[in-house]
Scaffold this active site. Structure first.
Site, short mmCIF file in Angstrom:
data_model
loop_
_atom_site.label_atom_id
_atom_site.label_comp_id
_atom_site.label_asym_id
_atom_site.label_seq_id
_atom_site.Cartn_x
_atom_site.Cartn_y
_atom_site.Cartn_z
N MET A 31 -8.83 -2.54 -19.01
CA MET A 31 -7.46 -2.06 -18.78
C MET A 31 -7.46 -1.18 -17.54
SD MET A 31 -4.97 0.28 -21.17
CE MET A 31 -6.09 1.64 -21.28
N ASN A 32 -6.41 -1.34 -16.68
CA ASN A 32 -6.22 -0.32 -15.64
C ASN A 32 -4.79 0.23 -15.69
OD1 ASN A 32 -6.30 -3.08 -14.27
ND2 ASN A 32 -5.65 -1.97 -12.48
N ASP A 33 -3.98 0.07 -14.67
CA ASP A 33 -2.73 0.83 -14.55
C ASP A 33 -1.79 0.67 -15.75
OD1 ASP A 33 -3.91 0.51 -12.08
OD2 ASP A 33 -2.18 -0.43 -11.15
N GLN A 49 -2.19 -3.15 -17.07
CA GLN A 49 -3.01 -4.14 -16.37
C GLN A 49 -4.23 -4.45 -17.24
OE1 GLN A 49 -2.55 -4.99 -12.37
NE2 GLN A 49 -0.80 -5.17 -13.74
N TRP A 57 -12.57 -5.75 -13.98
CA TRP A 57 -11.27 -6.12 -13.40
C TRP A 57 -11.27 -7.60 -13.03
CZ3 TRP A 57 -9.24 -8.13 -8.92
CH2 TRP A 57 -7.86 -7.92 -8.70
N PHE A 93 0.29 -8.19 -11.01
CA PHE A 93 -0.06 -6.82 -10.67
C PHE A 93 1.02 -5.85 -11.17
CE2 PHE A 93 -3.41 -6.97 -7.01
CZ PHE A 93 -4.23 -7.75 -7.79
N SER A 94 0.86 -4.59 -10.79
CA SER A 94 1.65 -3.52 -11.43
C SER A 94 3.14 -3.59 -11.12
CB SER A 94 1.09 -2.17 -11.02
OG SER A 94 -0.11 -1.97 -11.70
N ARG A 155 2.89 -3.90 -2.83
CA ARG A 155 2.84 -4.06 -4.28
C ARG A 155 3.40 -2.85 -5.06
NH1 ARG A 155 -2.52 -4.11 -2.29
NH2 ARG A 155 -3.73 -2.25 -2.81
N GLU A 211 -0.35 2.97 -3.20
CA GLU A 211 -0.11 2.09 -4.34
C GLU A 211 0.75 2.84 -5.36
OE1 GLU A 211 -4.10 -0.50 -4.68
OE2 GLU A 211 -4.36 1.52 -5.41
N1 DQQ Z 1 -3.89 -1.92 -9.57
C1 DQQ Z 1 -3.10 -3.12 -9.57
C2 DQQ Z 1 -2.30 -3.08 -8.32
C3 DQQ Z 1 -2.29 -1.65 -7.97
C4 DQQ Z 1 -3.67 -1.20 -8.37
C5 DQQ Z 1 -4.01 -4.30 -9.68
C6 DQQ Z 1 -3.79 0.29 -8.56
O1 DQQ Z 1 -1.00 -3.58 -8.53
O2 DQQ Z 1 -2.02 -1.43 -6.62
O3 DQQ Z 1 -4.68 -4.30 -10.91
O4 DQQ Z 1 -4.84 0.61 -9.43
#
Ligand code: DQQ
Length: 475
Positions: A31-33, A49, A57, A93-94, A155, A211
């Protein structure tokens, strides 16, 4: 609809003492954002994410969880997946979620082997956010403004409504100059008009690509939050406070939102008109260790945002967290003249300390202390340098992150005590000093018995210390 077997998947990790218990993370994998956070029909929805195939990732989807109180979560099915042949075929993406009569995601779709083609897409839900239909005319914004002079970084739309218009800010960069936030307007979330750069970097310090912008009114000021991607794993999150006129933002104050592992935060306004922020708490261990663990990435405890009279951004974990606190330990008032071990143990604790630091000395707390003293993490304030530090002291152990030292400015006004709020949860350590200096850390103690707490101080006075043992939110 509950996703089958997530409870079973979560059970597999019960003996993993680095895995948080009261912070949200998916049942397994990456998991990220935080994405698309929104309160809908009273319930809080968190999207994120997510790589459903593994703990690193890649192949980015939007995971989904729902909560009544921002603390207990129920896993829901994946909300967005890349569509083969579509503008998001390499990754969703985010982005954010807005209420346009029907819930709508505005997000970045990517194509290309390095996700280098980035466009903005929308999707709507007709079943209370469970399933999502992508707009057939995607992308709704297909090209970068020419002044960016580059074609690959564009993005993370953040959208809000003013009058009859929707506005979107999108993160990007201007070639050879640095981070920029572009501003757009629409009446229907489909047809977008480019206005101008909302704000751009004046300094190299703010990173090469901006970002995950957040732009919102807080009290009578406007706040811009950006995550500065510097091309390394150590991007930083900055905030700016100022005025917004003629579609341009002019800051009067700027600061660092977090000095540690918190990145790509996303905020929203809930039904109580609170501005609440989630952030991705990144790992600080090797890919091999993330693979072995089977999970990676945690969401911060959501934080309520306000501004103080000096336009500094204040952050406080949502008060809902207090409702799950367990056994309570109280100490003080007392003088702190030497290191003092406390009769408290735990790898999941909520700590609130108020200390008069005195002059020419240092004070703070250690957590995750081994009984023999070979391992611990010190959170310590130095009155001479006016810096707050996080020092991880550990023996050389394969696989653990052995040293983590961070020292950041934290200026106390005359007579102002040091206030520390510390959320320890396995390997996560969220530290917020006086509601305004945030250092989110990861510590991965190497020994199961590293659970002690001690007070540190040479010439300080502890005014109060409350420590609560924290339960798992998954029982
Ligand atoms: N993570 C997303 C992007 C964003 C980045 C991709 C920031 O949309 O810019 O996983 O962690």
């Amino acid at each position: 609809m509950i996703v089958e077997n997530t409870a079973e998947i979560r059970k597999r990790f019960t003996s993993d003492r680095h895995r948080p218990r009261y912070h949200y993370l998916p049942p397994s994998n990456w998991m990220n954002d935080p994405n698309g956070v929104i309160q809908w029909k009273g319930k809080y929805h968190l999207f994120y994410q997510h790589n459903p195939h593994g703990p690193l990732w890649g192949d980015i989807h939007w995971g989904h969880a729902v909560s009544k109180d921002l603390i207990h979560w129920m896993d829901l099915p994946i909300a967005l997946a890349p569509t083969s042949g579509g503008p998001d075929e390499a990754g969703c993406f985010s982005g954010c979620a807005v209420n346009n009569g029907e819930p709508t995601f505005v997000y970045t779709g990517t194509r290309g082997v390095r996700n280098e083609i980035q466009v903005q897409c929308i999707a709507t839900s007709h079943d209370d956010l469970l399933s999502w239909e992508k707009y057939a005319g995607n992308p709704v914004i297909g090209e970068l403004p020419p002044e960016s002079n580059q074609t690959s970084d564009f993005r993370d739309p953040f959208v809000w409504k003013e009058g009859d218009s929707w506005y979107a800010v999108i993160g990007s960069r201007i070639k050879d100059r640095g981070g920029v936030i572009f501003l757009y307007r629409s009446t229907n979330l489909i047809d977008w008009e480019y206005l101008n750069p909302l704000f751009m970097s004046g300094k190299k310090l703010h990173g090469a690509i901006w970002e995950c912008p957040n732009f919102f009114k807080l009290g009578d000021q406007w706040v811009l939050i950006i995550s500065a991607h510097t091309g390394t794993a150590t991007g930083e999150v900055f905030y700016f406070v100022g005025s917004y006129e003629n579609y341009r933002f002019t800051p009067i104050h700027e600061g660092v939102l977090d000095y540690g592992q918190l990145y790509a935060p996303l905020s929203f306004v809930d039904d109580n008109q609170r501005r609440i922020l989630f952030g991705w708490v990144r790992e600080a261990r090797s890919e091999t260790d993330q693979r072995l663990a089977g999970w990676s990435g945690v969401q911060s405890i959501p934080r309520v945002l306000t501004l103080d009279a000096q336009q500094r951004l204040l952050m406080s974990p949502v008060p809902e967290l207090a409702a799950i606190r367990g056994i309570h330990h109280q100490f003080g008032p007392m003088h702190l003249t030497q290191t003092t071990a406390l009769e408290v143990k735990g790898c999941a604790l909520d700590i609130a300390a108020t200390i008069d630091p005195g002059v020419n000395g240092s004070c703070g707390l250690s957590v995750a202390c081994a009984p023999d003293g070979t391992e611990r993490t010190d959170i310590i304030y130095d009155t001479t340098t006016k810096r707050l530090g996080v020092h991880k002291i550990s023996p050389e152990v394969h696989g653990a992150v052995n040293t983590h030292i961070r020292e950041v400015p934290h200026d106390l006004a005359t007579g102002e005590p040091l206030q520390l709020r510390i959320l320890l949860d396995g390997s996560v350590l969220e530290i917020i000093a006086n509601d305004r200096t945030s250092i989110t850390s990861r510590i991965y103690p190497s020994q199961a018995t590293s659970q002690g707490v001690q007070l540190l101080g040479s010439k300080a006075h502890l005014l109060s210390l409350d420590i609560w043992e924290m339960p798992s939110i998954w029982q």
